[in-house]
Motif scaffolding. Structure first.
Motif, PDB file in Angstrom:
ATOM      1  N   ILE B  44     -17.775   5.640   8.191  1.00 18.13           N
ATOM      2  CA  ILE B  44     -17.974   6.017   9.516  1.00 18.13           C
ATOM      3  C   ILE B  44     -17.331   5.007  10.477  1.00 18.13           C
ATOM      4  CG2 ILE B  44     -20.025   6.265  10.717  1.00 18.13           C
ATOM      5  CD1 ILE B  44     -21.537   6.893   8.425  1.00 18.13           C
ATOM      6  N   TYR B  45     -17.280   3.760  10.190  1.00 20.02           N
ATOM      7  CA  TYR B  45     -16.903   2.722  11.277  1.00 20.02           C
ATOM      8  C   TYR B  45     -15.475   3.005  11.512  1.00 20.02           C
ATOM      9  CZ  TYR B  45     -16.881  -1.235  14.141  1.00 20.02           C
ATOM     10  OH  TYR B  45     -16.613  -2.199  15.132  1.00 20.02           O
ATOM     11  N   ILE B  46     -14.797   3.400  10.408  1.00 22.65           N
ATOM     12  CA  ILE B  46     -13.282   3.625  10.849  1.00 22.65           C
ATOM     13  C   ILE B  46     -12.995   4.818  11.548  1.00 22.65           C
ATOM     14  CG2 ILE B  46     -10.889   4.453   9.713  1.00 22.65           C
ATOM     15  CD1 ILE B  46     -11.943   2.690   7.083  1.00 22.65           C
ATOM     16  N   TYR B  47     -13.994   5.672  11.514  1.00 28.72           N
ATOM     17  CA  TYR B  47     -14.081   7.052  12.250  1.00 28.72           C
ATOM     18  C   TYR B  47     -14.333   6.561  13.928  1.00 28.72           C
ATOM     19  CZ  TYR B  47     -15.239  11.257  14.676  1.00 28.72           C
ATOM     20  OH  TYR B  47     -15.592  12.558  15.657  1.00 28.72           O
ATOM     21  N   GLU B  48     -15.432   5.590  14.018  1.00 28.62           N
ATOM     22  CA  GLU B  48     -15.753   5.183  15.242  1.00 28.62           C
ATOM     23  C   GLU B  48     -14.594   4.317  15.979  1.00 28.62           C
ATOM     24  OE1 GLU B  48     -20.490   4.947  14.879  1.00 28.62           O
ATOM     25  OE2 GLU B  48     -19.446   3.220  15.222  1.00 28.62           O
ATOM     26  N   LEU B  49     -13.821   3.534  15.022  1.00 24.41           N
ATOM     27  CA  LEU B  49     -12.686   2.799  15.732  1.00 24.41           C
ATOM     28  C   LEU B  49     -11.702   3.845  16.033  1.00 24.41           C
ATOM     29  CD1 LEU B  49     -12.209  -0.102  13.087  1.00 24.41           C
ATOM     30  CD2 LEU B  49     -12.940  -0.289  15.444  1.00 24.41           C
ATOM     31  N   SER B  50     -11.445   5.026  15.486  1.00 29.23           N
ATOM     32  CA  SER B  50     -10.425   6.008  15.965  1.00 29.23           C
ATOM     33  C   SER B  50     -10.915   6.472  17.230  1.00 29.23           C
ATOM     34  CB  SER B  50     -10.335   7.215  14.885  1.00 29.23           C
ATOM     35  OG  SER B  50     -11.268   8.048  15.004  1.00 29.23           O
ATOM     36  N   LEU B  51     -12.335   6.692  17.629  1.00 25.74           N
ATOM     37  CA  LEU B  51     -12.567   7.160  18.743  1.00 25.74           C
ATOM     38  C   LEU B  51     -12.628   6.237  19.909  1.00 25.74           C
ATOM     39  CD1 LEU B  51     -15.824   8.829  17.961  1.00 25.74           C
ATOM     40  CD2 LEU B  51     -13.732  10.118  18.501  1.00 25.74           C
ATOM     41  N   PHE B  52     -12.573   4.944  19.603  1.00 26.01           N
ATOM     42  CA  PHE B  52     -12.396   3.916  20.626  1.00 26.01           C
ATOM     43  C   PHE B  52     -10.890   3.713  20.838  1.00 26.01           C
ATOM     44  CE2 PHE B  52     -15.814   0.876  21.514  1.00 26.01           C
ATOM     45  CZ  PHE B  52     -16.716   1.160  20.811  1.00 26.01           C
ATOM     46  N   ALA B  53     -10.133   3.829  19.709  1.00 30.38           N
ATOM     47  CA  ALA B  53      -8.685   3.758  20.026  1.00 30.38           C
ATOM     48  C   ALA B  53      -8.233   4.875  21.004  1.00 30.38           C
ATOM     49  CB  ALA B  53      -7.871   3.712  18.652  1.00 30.38           C
ATOM     50  N   SER B  54      -8.608   5.889  20.913  1.00 29.74           N
ATOM     51  CA  SER B  54      -8.223   7.122  21.538  1.00 29.74           C
ATOM     52  C   SER B  54      -8.948   7.148  23.057  1.00 29.74           C
ATOM     53  CB  SER B  54      -8.247   8.532  20.778  1.00 29.74           C
ATOM     54  OG  SER B  54      -9.659   8.403  20.615  1.00 29.74           O
ATOM     55  N   GLY B  55      -9.430   6.141  23.305  1.00 31.61           N
ATOM     56  CA  GLY B  55     -10.362   5.989  24.606  1.00 31.61           C
ATOM     57  C   GLY B  55     -11.675   6.748  24.678  1.00 31.61           C
ATOM     58  N   ALA B  56     -12.077   7.476  23.442  1.00 32.88           N
ATOM     59  CA  ALA B  56     -13.328   8.256  23.805  1.00 32.88           C
ATOM     60  C   ALA B  56     -14.567   7.586  23.245  1.00 32.88           C
ATOM     61  CB  ALA B  56     -13.378   9.374  22.744  1.00 32.88           C
ATOM     62  N   LYS B  57     -14.636   6.236  24.163  1.00 31.30           N
ATOM     63  CA  LYS B  57     -15.558   5.298  23.633  1.00 31.30           C
ATOM     64  C   LYS B  57     -17.038   5.831  23.654  1.00 31.30           C
ATOM     65  CE  LYS B  57     -17.159   1.011  25.743  1.00 31.30           C
ATOM     66  NZ  LYS B  57     -16.877  -0.077  26.540  1.00 31.30           N
ATOM     67  N   ASP B  58     -17.313   6.547  24.778  1.00 28.71           N
ATOM     68  CA  ASP B  58     -18.750   7.030  24.930  1.00 28.71           C
ATOM     69  C   ASP B  58     -19.131   8.136  23.920  1.00 28.71           C
ATOM     70  OD1 ASP B  58     -18.724   5.940  27.133  1.00 28.71           O
ATOM     71  OD2 ASP B  58     -18.072   7.506  28.525  1.00 28.71           O
ATOM     72  N   SER B  59     -18.075   8.997  23.352  1.00 30.55           N
ATOM     73  CA  SER B  59     -18.667   9.715  22.198  1.00 30.55           C
ATOM     74  C   SER B  59     -18.849   8.775  20.881  1.00 30.55           C
ATOM     75  CB  SER B  59     -17.582  10.700  21.639  1.00 30.55           C
ATOM     76  OG  SER B  59     -16.261  10.249  21.968  1.00 30.55           O
ATOM     77  N   ALA B  60     -18.262   7.827  20.596  1.00 30.31           N
ATOM     78  CA  ALA B  60     -18.378   6.600  19.625  1.00 30.31           C
ATOM     79  C   ALA B  60     -19.725   6.174  19.847  1.00 30.31           C
ATOM     80  CB  ALA B  60     -17.125   5.726  19.863  1.00 30.31           C
ATOM     81  N   LEU B  61     -20.170   5.824  20.908  1.00 30.56           N
ATOM     82  CA  LEU B  61     -21.352   5.153  21.148  1.00 30.56           C
ATOM     83  C   LEU B  61     -22.531   6.136  20.985  1.00 30.56           C
ATOM     84  CD1 LEU B  61     -20.763   2.932  24.301  1.00 30.56           C
ATOM     85  CD2 LEU B  61     -20.811   2.404  21.891  1.00 30.56           C
ATOM     86  N   ALA B  62     -22.324   7.307  21.471  1.00 32.61           N
ATOM     87  CA  ALA B  62     -23.097   8.546  21.148  1.00 32.61           C
ATOM     88  C   ALA B  62     -23.460   8.739  19.725  1.00 32.61           C
ATOM     89  CB  ALA B  62     -22.704   9.944  21.955  1.00 32.61           C
TER      90      ALA B  62
END
Lengths: 125, 131, 249
Positions: B44-62
C-alpha cells in the motif's frame, strides 16, 4: 550429490536483515504515515510525514527505501512460505516464483518513485 | 537396502489445520501471519509513494484518511509490533550475550531490544518530523 | 500401597489384517512410580501379547521407546501414569514416520540422514596413536557439549511440522549432530559437512517453529543448532561472493 545452496543462503541472509528492518524501523513508519497523521495524533505537524521525510533529502529517502524494501522482502518471503504450510505445499515453486516477482518489482518501483521525487539523490550535496 | 516389504506401512499426512492441534503451533502460526500485514502495508505504501512521485500528493493523503485503510494500519501496527517482540525474543535465544560467567536470557534480549526500538522510533520522529 | 486404574488407549495397526489403524483401550492398574512404558509391558504380559512396541533401557538413555503420549512426543519410560489421573492416556506411534505395526515406526529415513552428516571426527590426516590424543580445552568442549547428548530418539522429528510436510528436510537431530562436529575443535570435516547442511533441503527449510527443542528429553537445543548453521551458511556464502577466491571456506 548434495551441494551448498549459495543463492539460497544469501537470500536467507537478506530475509533475516528484512526481519530486523521490519522490527526496528517499520512500526514507526506505520504509526506516522498510517495512523498519527490521518487521525491527528502526536506529533501533530502541518506537513504530512511522507513529505517531511522525503524533504529531508538523502537520509530521509534512504530511510524510506531501506524500510520499505526490507519489509516488503521479509513480508512476502515469509508469507509465501507460510502458505505452503497451510495446504499449498504443492504450489511451493509457483508461490516462490510469484513471491520473488512481487519482491523484485516492488523494490524496483520503490527505488524509481523515490528517485522521481528526489532526482538529486545521487548527486553530491 | 531395498528389501521387499511384505506388508504395507501406514503413512500419515499432515492436514492444513495441523497448527490448531497444539498451543505452541498456533502461536507460531500467528507469528508467521504477521508477515501478511508487513507485506500488505509495504505494498500500500509503495502505491502511495507512486502517487507522491507523480505529483498526486492530495489523492495519496486522501487514501491515508480512508477509514478502512486506517483500520488496516492499526492492525498492521499491532501485528508488526508482535513480529518485533517475537523477533527480539528469538535473537536472545539464538545469540545470547556472555558476560563473564553469566549468559543473557531471551527475555533480557526482548526488553533491551524494545528499549532500542523506542529509541530508534523516537529518533526517527525527532529527525524527520519534529526537527 | 494404593492402586489406581489407568485407561490406556493405544493405536493398533496390524498390516496383515487392517487397512487402517484403530484405537484399543486397556485398563491398567498402576502405582505412583509406574510410567507409560510399564503400562505397555503390563498389557503385553497380562492382557494382549500381540501389542508391539520398541523399548530397551527403561531409563531415558537408549531412545527407543518414543511415542506420542496425549498428543506430545515423549519417551514412554519418562511419562508417569499418575500425571494423567482421571483421563484416558492416548498412546500413538511417533508422528510423521510410516507405521510398521502398532507403535513401531520405520526409522530408515532418520538413519540415512544420521549417516549422511558423518557423525564422527574427520581429520585431514590421522595422526598415529603414539603422537597422543587430540587435546581440547574446557571452553572448546563447552561449544558443542550439549549437542552431543542426543540419543537419536526422533522425538524432535515427530514434533517438527516442517519435517511432517516435507520428508526431505534434513531435520533437527541430524543438523544438531552435524553442528556438534562443526563446532568441535578437533574436527576438520567442514568441507564434507557444509554441502549437506547447507543444501537446499538442509537447514533452509526450517521456519523456526522451535518445538524440537521443547520436546527433547536430553536438553539438546536443535533449533539453536539449525539457526547457528544458517548464520554460518549465509556468512560463508556472502564471503565467497565478496572474495570469490579463498573466501567462503
Amino acid at each position: 550429490m548434495p551441494k551448498v545452496a549459495r543463492l539460497h543462503a544469501i537470500l536467507w541472509g537478506v530475509f533475516s536483515m528484512g526481519g530486523f528492518i521490519a522490527a526496528f524501523l517499520l512500526p514507526v513508519l506505520i504509526y506516522l504515515v498510517g495512523i498519527a497523521y490521518p487521525l491527528g495524533l502526536w506529533p501533530v505537524t502541518n506537513e504530512d510525514p511522507t513529505s517531511a521525510i522525503l524533504n529531508h533529502h538523502h537520509i530521509g529517502t534512504l530511510f524510506l527505501f531501506v524500510t520499505v524494501a526490507g519489509s516488503l522482502y521479509h513480508g512476502i518471503f515469509r508469507f509465501q512460505s507460510t502458505l505452503t504450510e497451510v495446504g499449498l505445499a504443492r504450489a511451493k515453486r509457483a508461490l516462490e516464483a510469484i513471491g520473488y516477482l512481487i519482491i523484485i518489482l516492488g523494490i524496483l518501483a520503490t527505488a524509481i518513485y523515490l528517485l522521481q521525487y528526489n532526482p538529486s539523490f545521487f548527486s553530491l550535496p | 537396502m531395498s528389501k521387499e516389504k511384505p506388508f504395507p506401512e501406514y503413512r500419515r499426512k499432515l492436514g492444513p489445520g495441523w497448527w490448531l492441534s497444539n498451543g505452541h503451533f498456533t502461536q507460531y502460526m500467528i507469528r508467521e501471519w504477521t508477515s501478511f500485514f508487513v507485506a500488505v502495508f509495504s505494498l500500500i505504501y509503495i502505491y502511495e509513494l507512486s502517487l507522491f512521485a507523480s505529483g498526486a500528493k492530495d489523492s495519496a493523503l486522501a487514501l491515508m484518511r480512508n477509514p478502512g485503510i486506517i483500520a488496516f494500519n492499526v492492525l498492521a501496527l499491532l501485528f508488526t509490533l508482535y513480529h518485533a517482540s517475537t523477533w527480539f525474543y528469538l535473537i536472545g535465544k539464538v545469540q545470547p550475550i556472555k558476560l563473564g560467567k553469566t549468559t543473557s536470557k531471551p527475555w533480557q534480549a526482548l526488553l533491551l531490544n524494545i528499549v532500542l526500538l523506542l529509541i530508534i522510533s523516537y529518533a526517527v520522529i525527532q529527525i524527520f518530523i519534529v526537527r | 500401597m494404593s492402586q489406581d486404574v489407568a485407561t490406556v488407549r493405544v493405536t493398533r495397526y496390524r498390516p496383515e489384517k487392517d487397512g487402517e489403524p484403530f484405537f484399543q483401550d486397556y485398563k491398567v492398574p498402576y502405582r505412583k512410580d509406574m510410567v507409560v512404558l510399564d503400562a505397555l509391558n503390563y498389557i503385553k504380559a497380562n492382557l494382549d501379547g500381540t501389542l508391539t512396541y520398541r523399548w530397551s533401557c527403561r531409563m531415558g538413555v537408549c531412545g527407543s521407546c518414543g511415542a506420542s503420549v496425549d498428543g506430545v512426543p515423549k519417551l514412554t519410560c519418562a511419562s508417569f501414569l499418575h500425571e494423567f489421573k482421571g483421563r484416558t492416556i492416548k498412546v500413538e506411534p511417533l508422528p510423521h514416520f510410516p507405521v510398521i505395526k502398532d507403535l513401531v515406526v520405520n526409522m530408515d529415513d532418520f538413519m540415512h540422514k544420521l549417516v549422511e552428516i558423518k557423525p564422527w571426527i574427520i581429520r585431514d590426516k590421522e595422526s598415529p596413536p603414539e603422537e597422543g590424543e587430540y587435546r581440547q580445552s574446557a571452553e572448546e568442549l563447552e561449544r558443542y557439549q550439549q549437542f552431543s547428548s542426543c540419543i537419536n530418539c526422533m522425538l524432535c522429528y515427530s514434533a517438527c511440522p516442517v519435517y511432517g510436510l516435507n520428508e526431505k528436510f534434513l531435520g533437527p537431530a541430524a543438523t544438531a549432530l552435524a553442528y556438534r562436529y562443526i563446532k568441535d575443535s578437533r574436527d576438520q570435516g567442514k568441507d564434507a559437512r557444509f554441502p549437506i547442511v547447507h543444501e537446499i533441503e538442509g537447514v533452509w527449510e526450517c521456519t523456526l517453529v522451535g518445538e524440537c527443542s521443547v520436546v527433547c528429553p536430553k536438553g539438546v537445543d536443535p533449533m539453536l543448532a539449525i539457526q547457528k548453521t544458517k548464520i554460518l551458511g549465509a556468512t560463508n556464502a556472502l564471503k565467497s561472493l565478496l572474495m570469490p577466491r579463498g573466501g567462503g571456506k
